[in-house]
Design a protein around this motif. Structure first.
Motif, PDB file in Angstrom:
ATOM      1  N   LEU A  93      12.262  16.550  -2.898  1.00 29.77           N
ATOM      2  CA  LEU A  93      12.168  16.093  -1.219  1.00 29.77           C
ATOM      3  C   LEU A  93      11.162  14.806  -1.390  1.00 29.77           C
ATOM      4  CD1 LEU A  93      12.004  19.520   0.398  1.00 29.77           C
ATOM      5  CD2 LEU A  93      13.096  18.068   0.947  1.00 29.77           C
ATOM      6  N   ILE A  94      10.229  15.045  -2.794  1.00 28.00           N
ATOM      7  CA  ILE A  94       9.320  14.535  -2.142  1.00 28.00           C
ATOM      8  C   ILE A  94       9.905  13.010  -3.263  1.00 28.00           C
ATOM      9  CG2 ILE A  94       6.857  13.765  -3.841  1.00 28.00           C
ATOM     10  CD1 ILE A  94       6.071  15.991  -3.605  1.00 28.00           C
ATOM     11  N   ALA A 118      11.678   6.872   2.291  1.00 27.32           N
ATOM     12  CA  ALA A 118      11.911   7.461   2.980  1.00 27.32           C
ATOM     13  C   ALA A 118      10.847   6.725   3.373  1.00 27.32           C
ATOM     14  CB  ALA A 118      12.154   8.182   3.798  1.00 27.32           C
ATOM     15  N   MET A 119       8.968   6.040   3.089  1.00 36.85           N
ATOM     16  CA  MET A 119       8.092   5.915   3.616  1.00 36.85           C
ATOM     17  C   MET A 119       8.287   4.390   3.120  1.00 36.85           C
ATOM     18  SD  MET A 119       3.936   7.515   2.573  1.00 36.85           S
ATOM     19  CE  MET A 119       4.525   6.872   1.090  1.00 36.85           C
ATOM     20  N   PHE A 174       2.440   6.715  -6.505  1.00 45.75           N
ATOM     21  CA  PHE A 174       2.125   8.421  -7.096  1.00 45.75           C
ATOM     22  C   PHE A 174       2.671   8.986  -7.025  1.00 45.75           C
ATOM     23  CE2 PHE A 174      -1.290  11.190  -5.144  1.00 45.75           C
ATOM     24  CZ  PHE A 174      -2.091  11.712  -6.369  1.00 45.75           C
ATOM     25  N   THR A 175       3.118   9.576  -5.767  1.00 46.66           N
ATOM     26  CA  THR A 175       3.716  10.874  -5.171  1.00 46.66           C
ATOM     27  C   THR A 175       4.921  10.922  -6.207  1.00 46.66           C
ATOM     28  OG1 THR A 175       5.275   9.884  -3.596  1.00 46.66           O
ATOM     29  CG2 THR A 175       2.781  11.054  -2.973  1.00 46.66           C
ATOM     30  N   PHE A 182       1.446   4.476  -3.251  1.00 52.18           N
ATOM     31  CA  PHE A 182       1.326   5.190  -2.840  1.00 52.18           C
ATOM     32  C   PHE A 182       2.643   6.482  -2.665  1.00 52.18           C
ATOM     33  CE2 PHE A 182       0.773   9.357  -0.337  1.00 52.18           C
ATOM     34  CZ  PHE A 182      -0.403   9.714  -0.800  1.00 52.18           C
ATOM     35  N   GLN A 210      10.789   2.939   5.444  1.00 53.10           N
ATOM     36  CA  GLN A 210       9.164   2.323   7.176  1.00 53.10           C
ATOM     37  C   GLN A 210       8.786   1.563   6.853  1.00 53.10           C
ATOM     38  OE1 GLN A 210       7.303   5.735   8.265  1.00 53.10           O
ATOM     39  NE2 GLN A 210       8.449   6.329   9.923  1.00 53.10           N
ATOM     40  N   LEU A 263      11.154  11.688   0.370  1.00 55.30           N
ATOM     41  CA  LEU A 263      10.439  10.876   0.812  1.00 55.30           C
ATOM     42  C   LEU A 263       9.294  10.147   0.535  1.00 55.30           C
ATOM     43  CD1 LEU A 263       9.610  14.716   2.131  1.00 55.30           C
ATOM     44  CD2 LEU A 263      10.661  13.012   4.258  1.00 55.30           C
ATOM     45  N   SER A 264       9.613  10.031   0.127  1.00 51.34           N
ATOM     46  CA  SER A 264       8.543   8.713  -1.003  1.00 51.34           C
ATOM     47  C   SER A 264       9.110   7.497  -0.929  1.00 51.34           C
ATOM     48  CB  SER A 264       8.281   8.696  -1.678  1.00 51.34           C
ATOM     49  OG  SER A 264       7.591  10.262  -2.431  1.00 51.34           O
ATOM     50  N   LYS A 321       0.874  -1.034   0.012  1.00 51.15           N
ATOM     51  CA  LYS A 321       0.228   0.057  -0.161  1.00 51.15           C
ATOM     52  C   LYS A 321       0.985   0.859   0.130  1.00 51.15           C
ATOM     53  CE  LYS A 321      -3.569  -1.264   2.587  1.00 51.15           C
ATOM     54  NZ  LYS A 321      -4.377  -1.691   4.014  1.00 51.15           N
ATOM     55  N   HIS A 322       2.189   1.702   0.824  1.00 53.62           N
ATOM     56  CA  HIS A 322       2.904   2.865   0.745  1.00 53.62           C
ATOM     57  C   HIS A 322       3.748   2.803  -0.161  1.00 53.62           C
ATOM     58  CE1 HIS A 322       2.356   2.394   5.205  1.00 53.62           C
ATOM     59  NE2 HIS A 322       1.943   3.505   4.994  1.00 53.62           N
ATOM     60  N   ARG A 356      10.453  -1.347   7.395  1.00 55.01           N
ATOM     61  CA  ARG A 356      10.553  -1.425   8.978  1.00 55.01           C
ATOM     62  C   ARG A 356       9.584  -1.724   9.924  1.00 55.01           C
ATOM     63  NH1 ARG A 356      13.031   3.555  11.140  1.00 55.01           N
ATOM     64  NH2 ARG A 356      11.345   3.524  12.640  1.00 55.01           N
TER      65      ARG A 356
END
Lengths: 156, 502
Positions: free
Chosen positions: A42-43, A49-50, A13-14, A10, A53, A46-47, A6-7, A56
């Protein structure tokens, strides 16, 4: 793994949106492109990194455990999809049949589908609400709402 | 100058039209707050288009009064239905419902109302004293300092938002990116408009926030079956409390009010954080900890004083710096923007009439909340009975008409729906929506001040470090970022372990 999937979706998408802004920005003067390109960068970061995460989270057992369907069983996915689609159809119909036909229609159909009210009550609520909207937005705020099929009845 | 503006606001708020708007807004907030599932933010977002025809000071005062009224209204559902009317009333359930079960629903609501009133008063005092001073300092800021303020605001909002800081920052970055759609204010060229003329003036902020806050809420209300709800069906005792009952609660009111103000000032945190913070502190200070969770009056007073105090606290950075302290104040800024008033330090100077009227309106709404609370709380029992599914469909209808009303444009209704779907998926992945909204607001300011600063320094980024204010603010932003990283949490946990060993 569903949590990670799911992440990841997303994040895809970003990243796609970020990539559009980044590459489209490169065709613009540098002063116009600078800020969106920095934010797009940045996106991307961060994408990524998400997603890391979420991996993890699963490893630590803090994410949504695979096979746990208890939460999903409570959410009626078909109901969510149908309701969302009905909103899209409602918006599509407004310029075609008019706001004051589309709105009661959407309300009655939704109430009946969601079993929120019986037929008579659904009609009464939707008519009452439409009258309220007419007085607030058309009469008080003078909003030119698309009348569609009712145009000739509301012509001055 | 500040005193003149304060007097200007005072004279403006006491005009009949403005007082009526504040009274109506507070009452509406009370009703909306009492409906489980409707948040203050959503109510303000839906009401923004209606205020379009009002004078800016009247419209914004009405929206702020909704915020104040909803904070108390949330406790009505918490106490009677064991469901928080707003997220900020979540902690009120713990003691409010058990007290109501004992047949003291009126007393519980009375404590909540008095606490909300005192909390609101405390926060208004801070708002009326701190905001003008901070605004006076901020007005001296140039583009370099403003850029640093906006960066600090974004990093704090992103990293302090509920859930993962990475997700908060990602949402904020998305908001910043969306804010760049439309005509570039420096070069005058259209950016990222997909050739669509409707996007030339940018993504309409109000349309985006109606979608982001309301459509996901409407879908959430129907996605699960409504089970049988335990509820208190009547209020038999009095809501007005005798002085002997209020007196021992005063220290809790003040302590929780201060907690609410300071929680509100920090961007990204709001009533939902403050209520738990205040509840825990009330329990810590109490000599009778055992009574908490069993209908303790302190357990009701603390969260309710705190969540109303958040209103004034959150408005301090919103008004003085243009950085919203909570999602509701972000929407309030949207209300200002549709009147052509841009957020930032000029709110306290150029638009002093509007801003100072708002400050007094917050104070006035406290008194209306007390009066309307005493008069209408018992009637609100009927509002808590409205089915979620009936509400959900009505919300959608209001979203559609509200987003159309901004510019009489059906394209924007579609845009609102698209943002609604985005908001729903973000909610499912626990990605906070408020940073996205704040990014949308601050994006333009960041973009313009970055350009201006680099023009001043002939392209050198060192300008942000050479300027002492900017350097301090950026250092704080960096600290807030570092604090939100897993490495920092790991370091803190290992330090705690080492301390415990010693």
């Amino acid at each position: 793994m569903e949590h990670v999937l799911k992440h990841s979706l997303f994040a895809a998408f970003t990243v796609t949106i970020g990539a559009y802004f980044y590459f489209k920005g490169s065709t613009m003067p540098s002063s116009a492109a600078l800020f969106p390109q920095i934010v797009a960068g940045l996106i991307f970061l961060l994408s990524g990194a998400m997603v890391l995460q979420s991996v993890r989270d699963v490893k630590n057992g803090t994410g949504e455990p695979a096979g746990d369907t208890s939460a999903r069983q409570k959410v009626h996915v078909p109901r969510v999809i149908l309701f969302t689609l009905s909103i899209a159809v409602y918006i599509y119909l407004i310029p075609r049949i008019g706001y004051f036909i589309a709105t009661p229609l959407f309300m009655v159909v939704s109430y009946l589908y969601l079993k929120a009210a019986g037929f008579v009550r659904a009609i009464l609520i939707s008519l009452g609400f439409s009258v309220f909207i007419y007085f607030l937005f058309v009469w008080f705020l003078k909003l030119p709402i698309p009348m569609g099929l009712l145009e000739r009845f509301f012509e001055v | 100058m500040i005193v003149d503006n304060i007097l200007l606001g005072l004279s403006s708020v006491f005009t009949g039209y403005n007082m009526l708007a504040v009274a109506a807004g507070t009452g509406l907030g009370l009703v909306v707050g009492a409906m489980p599932g409707l948040s203050a933010t959503m109510a303000i977002a839906l009401l923004v288009p209606v205020t379009f025809v009002m004078r800016p000071e009247t419209g914004i005062s009405m929206l702020a009064s909704i915020y104040m009224g909803a904070m108390y209204g949330g406790s009505i559902a918490a106490i009677l239905v064991r469901t928080p009317g707003t997220p900020a009333a979540a902690a009120t359930i713990l003691d409010g419902y058990p007290m109501a079960q004992r047949g003291e629903a009126g007393r519980a609501l009375g404590i909540s109302l008095t606490a909300s009133f005192v909390g609101g008063l405390i926060s208004t005092l801070f708002l009326l004293t701190i905001a003008p001073v901070l605004g006076g300092i901020a007005v001296m800021f140039g583009p370099v300092e403003l850029f640093a303020v906006a960066v600090l605001g974004m990093t704090i909002i992103g990293s302090l938002s509920q859930g993962s800081p990475i997700k908060g920052l990602l949402a904020g970055a998305m908001g910043l990116l969306f804010s760049t759609v439309g005509m570039d204010s420096i070069t005058g060229i259209p950016r990222f408009t997909l050739g669509n003329i409707n996007l030339f003036s940018g993504i309409p902020f109000t349309v985006a926030l109606i979608g982001l806050f309301s459509i996901p809420q409407a879908i959430r209300l129907i996605e699960r079956d409504e089970g049988a709800v335990e509820r208190i069906s009547s209020i038999k005792d009095r809501i007005m409390l005798p002085w002997k009952e209020i007196r021992p609660l005063i220290p809790t009111f003040i302590r929780s009010g201060l907690i609410g103000v300071f929680t509100g000032i920090i961007p990204g945190t709001g009533g939902d954080t403050a209520c738990w913070f205040a509840y825990n502190e009330a329990k810590r200070f109490s000599d009778d900890k055992e009574s908490f969770g069993k209908g303790s009056p302190y357990g009701i007073a603390a969260p309710e004083a705190a969540n109303n105090a958040v209103v004034g606290g959150a408005l301090i950075p919103t008004i003085s710096l243009g950085i919203p302290g909570s999602s509701s104040t972000a929407v309030l800024l949207g209300g200002l923007m549709i009147h052509g008033i841009m957020p930032g330090p000029t709110l306290m100077t150029e638009y002093a009439g509007v801003t100072y009227t708002l400050l007094w309106a917050i104070l006035l709404s406290n008194f209306f909340m007390l009066a309307e609370g005493i008069a209408f709380t018992k009637a609100c029992i009927f509002v808590t009975r409205i089915s979620n599914r009936v509400l959900s469909v009505a919300i959608v209808v209001l979203c559609v008409i509200g987003s159309f009303a901004i510019n009489n444009n059906l394209f924007e209704v579609g845009l609102m729906f698209a943002f609604g779907i985005l908001g729903y998926f973000m909610d499912k992945l626990k990605i906070p929506v408020p940073p996205l909204v704040v990014g949308l607001i601050l994006g333009r300011m960041l973009d313009v001040t970055l350009h201006q600063s680099l023009l001043m320094s002939q392209g050198s980024w060192m300008i942000f470090l050479k300027n002492p204010i900017s350097a301090v603010l950026l250092a704080l932003a960096l600290f807030s970022l570092i604090q939100s990283t897993p490495a920092y949490s790991h370091w803190k946990a290992s330090r705690k372990k080492a301390r415990e060993k010693n």
